[in-house]
Design a protein around this motif. Structure first.
Motif, mmCIF file in Angstrom:
data_model
loop_
_atom_site.group_PDB
_atom_site.id
_atom_site.type_symbol
_atom_site.label_atom_id
_atom_site.label_comp_id
_atom_site.label_asym_id
_atom_site.label_seq_id
_atom_site.Cartn_x
_atom_site.Cartn_y
_atom_site.Cartn_z
ATOM 1 N N VAL A 12 0.838 -1.200 0.000
ATOM 2 C CA VAL A 12 0.000 0.000 0.000
ATOM 3 C C VAL A 12 0.873 1.250 0.000
ATOM 4 N N LEU A 13 1.906 1.274 0.842
ATOM 5 C CA LEU A 13 2.791 2.439 0.886
ATOM 6 C C LEU A 13 3.534 2.627 -0.432
ATOM 7 N N VAL A 17 3.272 6.135 -2.618
ATOM 8 C CA VAL A 17 4.387 6.956 -3.089
ATOM 9 C C VAL A 17 4.361 7.071 -4.610
ATOM 10 N N ARG A 18 4.040 5.996 -5.325
ATOM 11 C CA ARG A 18 3.944 6.072 -6.791
ATOM 12 C C ARG A 18 2.867 7.068 -7.218
ATOM 13 N N HIS A 30 6.793 16.940 0.736
ATOM 14 C CA HIS A 30 8.192 16.669 1.063
ATOM 15 C C HIS A 30 8.664 15.312 0.559
ATOM 16 N N ILE A 31 7.771 14.358 0.359
ATOM 17 C CA ILE A 31 8.169 13.042 -0.161
ATOM 18 C C ILE A 31 8.646 13.179 -1.605
ATOM 19 N N VAL A 32 7.943 13.980 -2.399
ATOM 20 C CA VAL A 32 8.337 14.214 -3.792
ATOM 21 C C VAL A 32 9.692 14.918 -3.832
ATOM 22 N N VAL A 52 11.505 2.987 -2.067
ATOM 23 C CA VAL A 52 11.579 2.350 -0.756
ATOM 24 C C VAL A 52 12.182 3.308 0.267
ATOM 25 N N ALA A 53 13.155 4.106 -0.134
ATOM 26 C CA ALA A 53 13.715 5.103 0.776
ATOM 27 C C ALA A 53 12.663 6.138 1.148
ATOM 28 N N CYS A 54 11.807 6.516 0.207
ATOM 29 C CA CYS A 54 10.712 7.446 0.509
ATOM 30 C C CYS A 54 9.711 6.818 1.464
#
Length: 58
Positions: A12-13, A17-18, A30-32, A52-54
């Motif tokens: 799901v995570l 993120v995608r 901030h994730i982008v 995965v780091a995000c």
């Protein structure tokens, strides 16, 4: 990248993120910014590694 934790939660995570990357124009966050920071380094990381780091930063 490792396979610790709930597999469904990781999936799901990953999709969250995608989707953040696809919708970055509508809602920057901030994730982008972190994604592009990792992709812009002198030795850019591969896409899945950066996602995965995000997730770990999320």
């Amino acid at each position: 990248m490792n396979k610790r934790g709930n597999p469904k939660g990781r999936k799901v995570l990953y999709f969250v993120v995608r989707n953040m990357m696809r919708q970055q124009k509508a809602a920057p966050n901030h994730i982008v910014d972190y994604y592009y920071k990792l992709k812009k380094q002198p030795h850019p990381k591969k896409d899945k590694v950066v996602i995965v780091a995000c997730i770990n930063n999320y």
